[in-house]
Design an enzyme around this catalytic site. Structure first.
Site, PDB file in Angstrom:
ATOM      1  N   SER A 161       0.832  -1.210   0.000  1.00  0.00           N
ATOM      2  CA  SER A 161       0.000   0.000   0.000  1.00  0.00           C
ATOM      3  C   SER A 161       0.862   1.254   0.000  1.00  0.00           C
ATOM      4  O   SER A 161       1.601   1.516   0.951  1.00  0.00           O
ATOM      5  CB  SER A 161      -0.918   0.016   1.217  1.00  0.00           C
ATOM      6  N   HIS A 219      -0.851  -1.111  -4.366  1.00  0.00           N
ATOM      7  CA  HIS A 219      -2.176  -0.750  -3.859  1.00  0.00           C
ATOM      8  C   HIS A 219      -2.289   0.752  -3.608  1.00  0.00           C
ATOM      9  O   HIS A 219      -1.432   1.352  -2.951  1.00  0.00           O
ATOM     10  CB  HIS A 219      -2.430  -1.508  -2.548  1.00  0.00           C
ATOM     11  N   ASP A 271      -4.841   3.573  -1.965  1.00  0.00           N
ATOM     12  CA  ASP A 271      -6.021   3.874  -1.146  1.00  0.00           C
ATOM     13  C   ASP A 271      -6.426   5.318  -1.394  1.00  0.00           C
ATOM     14  O   ASP A 271      -5.743   6.242  -0.952  1.00  0.00           O
ATOM     15  CB  ASP A 271      -5.711   3.673   0.344  1.00  0.00           C
ATOM     16  N   MET A 295      -8.960   8.276  -0.724  1.00  0.00           N
ATOM     17  CA  MET A 295      -9.950   8.704   0.277  1.00  0.00           C
ATOM     18  C   MET A 295     -10.451  10.107  -0.042  1.00  0.00           C
ATOM     19  O   MET A 295      -9.667  10.967  -0.437  1.00  0.00           O
ATOM     20  CB  MET A 295      -9.316   8.712   1.669  1.00  0.00           C
ATOM     21  N   HIS A 352      -8.137   1.113  -4.628  1.00  0.00           N
ATOM     22  CA  HIS A 352      -9.248   0.964  -3.672  1.00  0.00           C
ATOM     23  C   HIS A 352      -9.808   2.348  -3.395  1.00  0.00           C
ATOM     24  O   HIS A 352      -9.150   3.167  -2.752  1.00  0.00           O
ATOM     25  CB  HIS A 352      -8.705   0.295  -2.396  1.00  0.00           C
ATOM     26  N   MET A 382     -12.272   4.849  -1.638  1.00  0.00           N
ATOM     27  CA  MET A 382     -13.131   5.084  -0.471  1.00  0.00           C
ATOM     28  C   MET A 382     -13.796   6.438  -0.682  1.00  0.00           C
ATOM     29  O   MET A 382     -13.467   7.428  -0.027  1.00  0.00           O
ATOM     30  CB  MET A 382     -12.283   5.053   0.806  1.00  0.00           C
ATOM     31  N   MET A 436     -12.220  -5.702   4.195  1.00  0.00           N
ATOM     32  CA  MET A 436     -11.452  -4.842   5.084  1.00  0.00           C
ATOM     33  C   MET A 436     -11.311  -5.526   6.441  1.00  0.00           C
ATOM     34  O   MET A 436     -12.306  -5.946   7.042  1.00  0.00           O
ATOM     35  CB  MET A 436     -12.144  -3.491   5.257  1.00  0.00           C
ATOM     36  N   GLY A 489     -10.075   4.059   6.033  1.00  0.00           N
ATOM     37  CA  GLY A 489      -9.827   5.468   6.294  1.00  0.00           C
ATOM     38  C   GLY A 489      -8.574   5.807   7.063  1.00  0.00           C
ATOM     39  O   GLY A 489      -8.152   6.950   7.080  1.00  0.00           O
ATOM     40  N   GLY A 522      -4.481   4.291   8.185  1.00  0.00           N
ATOM     41  CA  GLY A 522      -3.433   3.295   8.128  1.00  0.00           C
ATOM     42  C   GLY A 522      -2.989   2.906   9.532  1.00  0.00           C
ATOM     43  O   GLY A 522      -3.263   3.606  10.504  1.00  0.00           O
ATOM     44  N   GLY A 523      -2.312   1.762   9.657  1.00  0.00           N
ATOM     45  CA  GLY A 523      -1.710   1.367  10.924  1.00  0.00           C
ATOM     46  C   GLY A 523      -2.652   0.822  11.970  1.00  0.00           C
ATOM     47  O   GLY A 523      -2.265   0.691  13.136  1.00  0.00           O
ATOM     48  N   ASP A 581      -7.153  -6.252   3.498  1.00  0.00           N
ATOM     49  CA  ASP A 581      -6.467  -4.968   3.689  1.00  0.00           C
ATOM     50  C   ASP A 581      -6.653  -4.517   5.127  1.00  0.00           C
ATOM     51  O   ASP A 581      -7.778  -4.325   5.587  1.00  0.00           O
ATOM     52  CB  ASP A 581      -7.071  -3.934   2.725  1.00  0.00           C
ATOM     53  N   GLY A 582      -5.511  -4.359   5.831  1.00  0.00           N
ATOM     54  CA  GLY A 582      -5.552  -3.820   7.185  1.00  0.00           C
ATOM     55  C   GLY A 582      -4.900  -4.718   8.199  1.00  0.00           C
ATOM     56  O   GLY A 582      -5.372  -5.834   8.434  1.00  0.00           O
ATOM     57  N   GLY A 583      -3.798  -4.281   8.766  1.00  0.00           N
ATOM     58  CA  GLY A 583      -3.159  -5.032   9.833  1.00  0.00           C
ATOM     59  C   GLY A 583      -2.480  -6.311   9.389  1.00  0.00           C
ATOM     60  O   GLY A 583      -2.269  -7.219  10.195  1.00  0.00           O
ATOM     61  N   GLY A 610       0.927  -2.339   4.147  1.00  0.00           N
ATOM     62  CA  GLY A 610       1.463  -0.986   4.086  1.00  0.00           C
ATOM     63  C   GLY A 610       2.648  -0.810   4.999  1.00  0.00           C
ATOM     64  O   GLY A 610       3.807  -0.889   4.585  1.00  0.00           O
ATOM     65  N   SER A 611       2.373  -0.580   6.274  1.00  0.00           N
ATOM     66  CA  SER A 611       3.435  -0.355   7.258  1.00  0.00           C
ATOM     67  C   SER A 611       4.406  -1.519   7.321  1.00  0.00           C
ATOM     68  O   SER A 611       5.626  -1.324   7.462  1.00  0.00           O
ATOM     69  CB  SER A 611       2.825  -0.122   8.643  1.00  0.00           C
TER      70      SER A 611
END
Length: 218
Positions: free
Chosen positions: A10, A35, A37, A39, A68, A70, A139, A144, A146-147, A177-179, A199-200
């Protein structure tokens, strides 16, 4: 048959002052997608970036742009995202007044279609669209930010989605997506996930390419 694994780092977690070098790293890595994101500050509280950033990155990135969005009224922007270089365009079911219309518009642009929902939306709402999309993004955090920490209930939602996909459209991919981390990647694959957005985990690492390789091989 073993399904292919795809890593989609991401860009939201990347260094925005060095997007060209980031794109070149992705090109030389084992990541197949990049990816984005996007927003709008309406559907989600934050604002990220839009077409100029996508177009600039596309000039340097040889991998598919996994976009993606949003945003509210996604139907208004499908053509522009396709023109900016999206190879996969994923929109939120909750943000579309007519999901079928958005699917048709994306398909008409000749790019891949994705649909997504937040963690508080029942997976079953997607059943009417499974046979018409290339991918479902679940998700595993709320869209909305990150992290965020991975929501553990996601595993059951993946199982429910996998049952629908196997029954209706076995070629449809599942993206999370996420964590996503090196610690939960193997379990996500075991539950049937095809695409991991990280991402992170990738961009905060000393060697992002090595982390991408490790994510693929968990």
């Amino acid at each position: 048959m073993t399904r292919p694994r795809i890593i989609s780092p991401s860009i939201l977690a990347a260094d925005f002052g060095n997007l060209q070098s980031m794109a070149e790293m992705i090109n030389h890595s084992e990541a197949e997608w990049l990816h984005f994101d996007v927003m709008d500050g309406v559907f989600v509280p934050n604002i990220s970036f839009g077409f100029p950033v996508m177009e600039a990155v596309k000039k340097h990135c040889q991998k598919m742009l996994d976009v993606h969005i949003m945003i509210v009224h996604p139907e208004k922007y499908v053509q522009r995202f396709a023109k900016a270089g999206a190879g996969m365009l994923t929109f939120h079911y909750e943000a579309a007044e007519n999901p079928q219309e958005v699917i048709n518009l994306i398909r008409a642009e000749g790019i891949k279609v994705g649909i997504t929902i937040n963690p508080d939306v029942p997976v079953k709402v997607l059943e009417p669209y499974i046979d018409q999309v290339d991918m479902v993004l679940l998700m595993s955090v709320f869209a909305g930010y990150g992290g965020q920490k991975f929501i553990e209930e996601t595993y059951q939602r993946i199982d429910d989605l996998k049952e629908m996909i196997d029954r209706i459209n076995p070629d449809c991919l599942i993206e999370i997506d996420g964590g996503v981390t090196l610690e939960n990647a193997a379990k996500l694959y075991a539950h049937g996930v095809d695409v991991l957005v990280a991402g992170s985990t990738v961009f905060n690492a000393a060697d992002p390419s090595e982390v991408i390789r490790k994510l693929l091989n968990q």
